[in-house]
Design an enzyme around this catalytic site. Structure first.
Site, PDB file in Angstrom:
ATOM      1  N   SER A  40       7.955  -7.737  -8.336  1.00  0.00           N
ATOM      2  CA  SER A  40       8.961  -6.984  -9.085  1.00  0.00           C
ATOM      3  C   SER A  40      10.338  -7.282  -8.519  1.00  0.00           C
ATOM      4  O   SER A  40      10.472  -7.687  -7.351  1.00  0.00           O
ATOM      5  CB  SER A  40       8.672  -5.479  -8.985  1.00  0.00           C
ATOM      6  OG  SER A  40       9.746  -4.712  -9.490  1.00  0.00           O
ATOM      7  N   TYR A  85       6.203   2.430  -5.116  1.00  0.00           N
ATOM      8  CA  TYR A  85       6.143   1.254  -5.996  1.00  0.00           C
ATOM      9  C   TYR A  85       6.787   0.048  -5.316  1.00  0.00           C
ATOM     10  O   TYR A  85       6.203  -1.050  -5.278  1.00  0.00           O
ATOM     11  CB  TYR A  85       6.844   1.563  -7.315  1.00  0.00           C
ATOM     12  CG  TYR A  85       6.860   0.415  -8.281  1.00  0.00           C
ATOM     13  CD1 TYR A  85       5.746   0.119  -9.058  1.00  0.00           C
ATOM     14  CD2 TYR A  85       7.982  -0.408  -8.417  1.00  0.00           C
ATOM     15  CE1 TYR A  85       5.739  -0.947  -9.952  1.00  0.00           C
ATOM     16  CE2 TYR A  85       7.992  -1.474  -9.295  1.00  0.00           C
ATOM     17  CZ  TYR A  85       6.878  -1.734 -10.060  1.00  0.00           C
ATOM     18  OH  TYR A  85       6.881  -2.794 -10.934  1.00  0.00           O
TER      19      TYR A  85
END
Length: 606
Positions: free
Chosen positions: A476, A489
């Site tokens: 990400s 996350y």
């Protein structure tokens, strides 16, 4: 020339040592010798003839033949002087391409008298196939030709002549490069030495050499006849190579559609040999395969898939009629067509778009997700888009035992995965203090352990196969941009990036690439399913809707991420920031990390 056909031997079983199970065997007489011919499948279906190379016998094709026999009438035969076929007397002059053409026509007339056959040739089988596909007397007997690791000697002769008559630094380098790769050809022209070597220590050690060089599995190959086969086969080179390279035919134009499969890691043949092939082949389909030389043994699934696709396409159109069908599309078709690709998290979003991109390039796709209906829908649409085959699989990637079972099942049913895309993951937002241990476990199981399990199970299979592959892990843009709102996350994705970098270093020597893909704000349904910690259920739903709306306004399509995935595999990229914000965050992390730390203090909930 005299020819005839002997009857069946009355048995059904292995056609010779290591032959395919259930093969039927017959003898075909031609030019004073007997050829051992094995057949599998329904004789009313299109006939595919598999031609073996040097120093092999027909058993090199056993795995491919078995896979093709469900759709086609598959024929294998031992070239004269090899396996269970008899040798000419004398050997000198008994292996010319003209006599090998006589043998092929005798076999074709015996096994498929009323319909043209589809040829597939490897190594010297491909050299023969080029002869059969370009001489006038075989016109109408061949429907298509698939060439693998063996050039036309005539085309090769013209290739050499062009580089010698008009030398440039690049052409000289090409000549020297192929000359070095052809070292064994010079040795095979020496008197008696090859025969002594093969009947002595080389013949005994050859299986171990193949295992060490290319991890070629045994399984009845090579057969016990190898030393004699290799000794006889030296005359293939002596009877043909110098003659054709010095005086190549000027009419060596293919009168059939040709599929050229080029292993990019072949130690014996340069890819440059085929640079001007379109001059000689009006109907040519090129494909590349990241593999070494003995593809029929190391990549039978891939080869069988490409062969079946090409045969069916040309069977439908009729031999030599109309343009060559491109059974697969997309700009990466020559790279991924027929390869086996597994994508996790494939029921939606980036995973589904990635599965579709590989399908468009002609790959066989395994769509994996916890959502059974979504995985099945992705597989169904992948087949419509262009995947020759696609299958859904349901699994929780965070369950290590379930992933082990999945890997074993996929390998048994479809073969070893060529490209693995570890994409499955979940979103989670909330401060560190409001993120419970259970929340941490949930996000790490999906985002990190899912990647670890995928790399361990499927990566191990790639390494054991010894023919390379590629692993893509979805990280990400959050790996560059710290945030008070995304501790769980961001930590999981940062771990994925470091895991990818470490694994890339470990697997580089085995030809397995590893890429980390770092998207930014991509318009997928992950925002609608993300967890928001420390808030009520109603507030969580409100935040999910707000995030979905913002991502929708950004509207960066997952198809662009999918294209980045394919490009990363082709170009062997290590880390790929995809969106502008991902690339910007990467630059700031390197040159102005203080700016990112200041941004990290911003509370998006305010």
């Amino acid at each position: 020339m005299t020819m005839g056909v002997a009857g069946w031997d009355g048995t059904a079983g292995p056609a010779g040592e290591g032959g395919p199970e259930g093969a039927r065997e017959r003898r075909v007489r031609t030019g004073g010798i007997e050829l051992c011919v094995a057949e599998l499948g329904d004789a009313t279906q299109p006939t595919v003839v598999l031609l073996h190379g040097y120093p092999d016998s027909k058993e090199v094709w056993s795995d491919v033949a078995t896979r093709l026999s469900g759709r086609f009438h598959v024929v294998l035969y031992d070239v004269r002087g090899h396996g269970r076929s008899s040798a000419p007397e004398p050997l000198r002059g008994g292996f010319t391409l003209e006599k090998l053409t006589d043998d092929f026509l005798a076999v074709a007339d015996a096994v498929s008298p009323d319909r043209p056959v589809h040829l597939v040739g490897h190594d010297w089988g491909s050299v023969q196939g080029w002869e059969f596909a370009t001489v006038e007397r075989t016109r109408g007997r061949i429907a298509s030709f698939t060439s693998l690791s063996g050039p036309s000697l005539d085309h090769f002769g013209h290739w050499i002549a062009k580089r010698m008559s008009r030398p440039t630094p690049r052409r000289a380098a090409q000549l020297l490069g192929q000359g070095a790769k052809s070292w064994y050809v010079y040795l095979l022209h020496t008197p008696a030495l090859p025969e002594l070597a093969w009947r002595g220590p080389l013949g005994k050690r050859w299986p171990r050499i193949l295992q060490r060089m290319e991890k070629v599995p045994a399984g009845g190959y090579p057969t016990a006849s190898l030393p004699q086969d290799a000794a006889h086969g030296a005359w293939l080179y002596r009877d043909n190579v110098r003659t054709r390279l010095r005086r190549p035919r000027t009419d060596a134009y293919a009168h059939v559609p040709v599929q050229l499969i080029t292993p990019t890691r072949d130690p014996f043949l340069s890819e440059r040999l085929y640079d001007e092939l379109e001059t000689w082949v009006p109907q040519l389909l090129r494909r590349t395969l990241p593999a070494k030389h003995w593809v029929p043994r190391t990549r039978p699934d891939q080869l069988a898939a490409w062969t079946a696709e090409f045969v069916l396409a040309n069977e439908d159109r009729g031999a030599g009629v109309g343009p060559l069908p491109a059974a697969v599309g997309g700009k990466y078709a020559d790279r991924f067509a027929g390869q086996l690709v597994l994508v996790t998290g494939a029921a939606s979003g980036i995973g589904r778009a990635t599965a579709f991109a590989f399908a468009e390039a002609g790959a066989r796709v395994v769509a994996v997700d916890r959502d059974e209906e979504g995985a099945a829908r992705t597989a169904e649409l992948a087949r419509l888009i262009g995947a020759p085959e696609a299958w859904p699989e349901v699994v929780d990637v965070g369950d290590g035992r379930a992933m082990e079972k999945l890997a074993a099942r996929v390998a048994a049913d479809h073969g070893v995965v060529d490209v693995l895309v570890n994409n499955a993951g979940i979103g989670m937002s909330g401060s560190f203090m409001t993120t419970s241990a259970q929340d941490w476990k949930k996000v790490l199981d999906a985002n990190l352990w899912g990647v670890i399990h995928g790399c361990r199970t499927f990566g191990r299979q790639m390494a054991e196969r010894g023919q390379g592959g590629h692993i893509v892990n979805t990280a990400s843009a959050a790996v560059y941009q710290p945030s008070r709102a995304l501790p769980a996350y961001s930590t999981s994705k940062a771990a994925v990036l470091m895991l990818s970098e470490c694994l890339r270093a470990e697997l580089a020597g085995q030809g397995i690439g590893v890429s980390a893909i770092c998207p930014g704000f991509v318009n997928t349904n992950i925002t609608a399913t993300s967890r928001f910690t420390g808030v009520s259920a109603d507030e969580e739903k409100r935040k999910q809707k707000r995030s979905s709306r913002l991502y929708g306004l950004r509207n960066y399509p997952p198809e662009k991420v999918a294209d980045a995935v394919l490009r990363a595999v082709v170009q062997k990229q290590a880390v790929v920031p995809v969106t502008p914000e991902a690339r910007g965050a990467l630059l700031l992390s390197r040159f102005a990390p203080g700016v990112l730390r200041a941004i990290a203090r911003w509370d998006p909930s305010l």
